[in-house]
Design a protein around this motif. Structure first.
Motif, PDB file in Angstrom:
ATOM      1  N   SER A   1      -8.080  -7.304  10.295  1.00  0.00           N
ATOM      2  CA  SER A   1      -7.540  -6.432   9.248  1.00  0.00           C
ATOM      3  C   SER A   1      -7.022  -7.262   8.074  1.00  0.00           C
ATOM      4  CB  SER A   1      -6.408  -5.560   9.797  1.00  0.00           C
ATOM      5  OG  SER A   1      -6.927  -4.687  10.770  1.00  0.00           O
TER       6      SER A   1
ATOM      7  N   HIS B   1       0.959  -3.617  -0.284  1.00  0.00           N
ATOM      8  CA  HIS B   1       0.903  -5.083  -0.405  1.00  0.00           C
ATOM      9  C   HIS B   1       1.517  -5.637  -1.702  1.00  0.00           C
ATOM     10  CE1 HIS B   1      -2.638  -4.551  -2.959  1.00  0.00           C
ATOM     11  NE2 HIS B   1      -2.651  -5.854  -3.194  1.00  0.00           N
TER      12      HIS B   1
ATOM     13  N   ARG C   1       4.421   0.271  12.091  1.00  0.00           N
ATOM     14  CA  ARG C   1       5.077  -0.222  10.882  1.00  0.00           C
ATOM     15  C   ARG C   1       5.100  -1.756  10.869  1.00  0.00           C
ATOM     16  NH1 ARG C   1      11.108   0.937  11.315  1.00  0.00           N
ATOM     17  NH2 ARG C   1      10.911  -0.950  12.564  1.00  0.00           N
TER      18      ARG C   1
ATOM     19  N   ARG D   1       3.140  -3.870  12.358  1.00  0.00           N
ATOM     20  CA  ARG D   1       1.796  -4.451  12.148  1.00  0.00           C
ATOM     21  C   ARG D   1       1.414  -4.373  10.663  1.00  0.00           C
ATOM     22  NH1 ARG D   1      -1.946  -5.143  16.210  1.00  0.00           N
ATOM     23  NH2 ARG D   1      -3.603  -3.849  15.359  1.00  0.00           N
ATOM     24  N   VAL D   2       1.709  -3.233  10.043  1.00  0.00           N
ATOM     25  CA  VAL D   2       1.427  -3.096   8.609  1.00  0.00           C
ATOM     26  C   VAL D   2       2.177  -4.183   7.838  1.00  0.00           C
ATOM     27  CG1 VAL D   2       1.762  -1.631   6.576  1.00  0.00           C
ATOM     28  CG2 VAL D   2       0.980  -0.602   8.727  1.00  0.00           C
TER      29      VAL D   2
ATOM     30  N   TRP E   1      -2.631   1.466   4.870  1.00  0.00           N
ATOM     31  CA  TRP E   1      -1.185   1.455   4.576  1.00  0.00           C
ATOM     32  C   TRP E   1      -0.772   0.089   4.033  1.00  0.00           C
ATOM     33  CZ3 TRP E   1       2.585   4.994   3.984  1.00  0.00           C
ATOM     34  CH2 TRP E   1       2.298   6.302   4.409  1.00  0.00           C
ATOM     35  N   ALA E   2      -1.333  -0.972   4.613  1.00  0.00           N
ATOM     36  CA  ALA E   2      -0.985  -2.314   4.134  1.00  0.00           C
ATOM     37  C   ALA E   2      -1.441  -2.477   2.683  1.00  0.00           C
ATOM     38  CB  ALA E   2      -1.633  -3.374   5.029  1.00  0.00           C
TER      39      ALA E   2
ATOM     40  N   ARG F   1      -6.378   3.316   9.266  1.00  0.00           N
ATOM     41  CA  ARG F   1      -4.999   3.603   8.903  1.00  0.00           C
ATOM     42  C   ARG F   1      -4.185   2.334   8.634  1.00  0.00           C
ATOM     43  NH1 ARG F   1      -0.718   5.747  12.436  1.00  0.00           N
ATOM     44  NH2 ARG F   1       0.563   6.889  10.934  1.00  0.00           N
ATOM     45  N   LEU F   2      -4.322   1.361   9.538  1.00  0.00           N
ATOM     46  CA  LEU F   2      -3.494   0.153   9.453  1.00  0.00           C
ATOM     47  C   LEU F   2      -3.700  -0.570   8.121  1.00  0.00           C
ATOM     48  CD1 LEU F   2      -1.684  -1.925  10.988  1.00  0.00           C
ATOM     49  CD2 LEU F   2      -3.807  -3.053  11.644  1.00  0.00           C
TER      50      LEU F   2
END
Ligand code: ATP
Ligand code: MG
Length: 463
Positions: free
Chosen positions: A361, A281, A323, A325-326, A276-277, A272-273
């Motif tokens: 990640s 990006h 959010r 972290r993303v 989303w990034a 997930r992380l």
């Protein structure tokens, strides 16, 4: 009822907890079938979906039968006729045959009416591939030719797609996410209704939207799903509209911003992380573009992406910690990190708060980014892999890269007579930097001496 005998190709090996659920209900005199995602996925050889049972029993009758047989039940969905039973540690959803009443808000059925046959129950389901019922002795009920659609890999609504989307617009997004999860094509009429009905998504609660976008991002076929349904998705993700067709005009890219993004998501692991990034990006590129003759530059685009991503994830009610972290990944996705211990420790300590998982990640994102540009950029994907190896060596060596690992802490600095305040942090940062650069060992005595000299220098500076 159009039942189909099971053929060798079509035998489903139901797990023992599903068989037990059918057995309990049938011994009590009810009719019961296995339905929905479990049957769809089993026929596709995909494991993992929870078992759904549709049956003629009212939930109270089902509850009495399961409790008499010694199983625990939960009344979580009983307003819609669904009882959850725990069998051999697995939750099994047992739902009374029902058809949904009208959906005046396009969101919740105004009422659910219980019906007496499995056929009527299957008719209220969203897609033909989700409207197949199975029983180990009686075989399949396949009123809507879901088996054929599974074979030809098509997502098609049960009945008129316009009507079905008007009842519950969430089905529009479910179609997008099933495409991403299964890689099927969308039936032409279904796709055209998805497009013409998309404004009804306005009535769907944001939590349900977020859930579907989450699942879509995690799908194995996310690139194709995003490219084919972008005009629908942009109703809930308007950011996608400006990415579509936005030519990057640089020697580093062969795709427009949208297709590049779709490939980056596809090339990241299904977590997930990082997914989303990947989505966010380069979202800032259209706004950050700077024309330079025939080429475009995108200086500072990561910061614009961070702003857009923050607004998007806030709108989607995503947890602030997730959010952030993303957004950290988005912010640093384009920073060059050389694959040596010092550079990696610096990024870990200064940019990622010492979070090694976040660093991994970031490597996944950088690798996917390199693989989704012009072919001559692909070797950079190797650097991202190398960065992970450097990280592993650092973790193994137990070298310090964050304040938490430093052999002195804030209290030690205060005990040197430094006043509580930002100066304490500055001294600790300087000590960490000296350790990371290899100028000092991570040992208490040496660090205290260093800190004392810094404190003194600070004091002199103040006079
Ligand atoms: P997954 O569990 O992987 O999300 P699923 O198909 O099992 O996929 P669920 O949300 O668990 O989806 O729903 C179970 C079944 O209920 C579906 O297969 C479908 O038959 C029916 N269903 C779910 N949501 C809807 C909806 N919004 N409209 C019509 N039928 C639905
Ligand atoms: Mg399910």
């Amino acid at each position: 009822m159009k039942t189909l005998a099971t053929t060798a190709n079509h035998i489903i090996d139901l797990p023992s907890h599903a068989l037990a659920a059918l057995e309990v209900l049938e011994s009590a005199g009810f009719e019961a079938w296995c339905v929905g995602g479990f049957i769809r996925d089993a026929l596709l050889g995909r494991a993992g979906n929870d078992v759904d049972i549709a049956c003629s029993a009212h939930w109270r009758q089902a509850q009495a039968s399961f409790e008499a047989a010694g199983y625990r039940t939960h009344e979580t969905g009983v307003a819609h006729g669904t009882l959850t039973v725990i069998i051999e540690g697995h939750p099994v959803e047992v739902t009374t045959y029902r058809c949904d009443g009208s959906y005046s808000d396009g969101r919740h059925p105004d009422e659910v009416s219980f019906v007496s046959t499995i056929d009527e129950d299957l008719a209220r389901r969203d897609f033909t591939i989700n409207a197949i019922a199975y029983h180990p002795i009686r075989g399949f009920v396949d009123e809507f030719d879901g088996l054929a659609d599974l074979q030809t890999r098509v997502i098609r609504t049960v009945g008129d797609p316009k009507k079905r989307f008007a009842e519950d617009a969430l089905r529009i997004l479910r179609a997008c996410r099933f495409k991403s999860q299964l890689g099927f094509s969308l039936d032409e009429e279904t796709l055209s209704a998805m497009k013409s009905s998309k404004s009804m998504l306005r009535s769907v609660s944001i939590e349900r939207v977020t859930h579907e976008i989450d699942l879509l991002l995690l799908g194995d076929h996310v690139h194709d799903a995003l490219m084919e349904t972008v005009d629908v998705l942009s109703f809930v993700l308007p950011e996608l509209a400006s990415m579509k067709g936005f030519d990057q005009r640089t020697p580093y890219h062969i795709y427009d911003v949208l297709e590049h993004t779709a490939w980056v998501i596809q090339h990241t692991p299904p977590e997930r992380l990082v997914r989303w990034a990947a989505l966010i990006h380069d979202m800032g590129k259209p706004a950050a573009a700077f024309e330079d003759g025939d080429v475009r530059h995108f200086y500072g685009h990561a910061h614009v992406s961070v702003d857009l991503g923050r607004a998007l994830m806030t709108r989607f009610l995503m947890a602030p910690a997730f959010r952030d972290r993303v957004l950290t990944l988005v912010k640093y996705h384009d920073d060059v990190i050389s694959p040596d211990a010092r550079a990696v420790k610096r990024v870990l300590g200064r940019k990622l708060g010492g979070d090694a998982d976040l660093f991994r990640s970031l490597c996944d994102l950088k690798r996917a980014d390199a693989l989704s540009q012009a072919p001559h950029c692909a070797p950079r994907a190797e650097v991202a892999q190398e960065l992970k190896r450097v990280l592993d060596e650092i973790l193994e060596s137990k070298d310090a890269f964050s304040l938490r690992q430093l052999a002195v802490n804030g209290r030690d600095i205060l005990s040197l007579g430094v006043e509580a305040g930002p100066r304490v942090g500055t001294i600790l940062d300087a000590a960490l930097e000296a350790v990371v650069e290899g100028d000092l060992p991570n040992e208490r005595e040496a660090l205290l001496a260093f800190a004392a000299s810094q404190a003194q220098a600070g004091q002199q500076g103040a006079h």
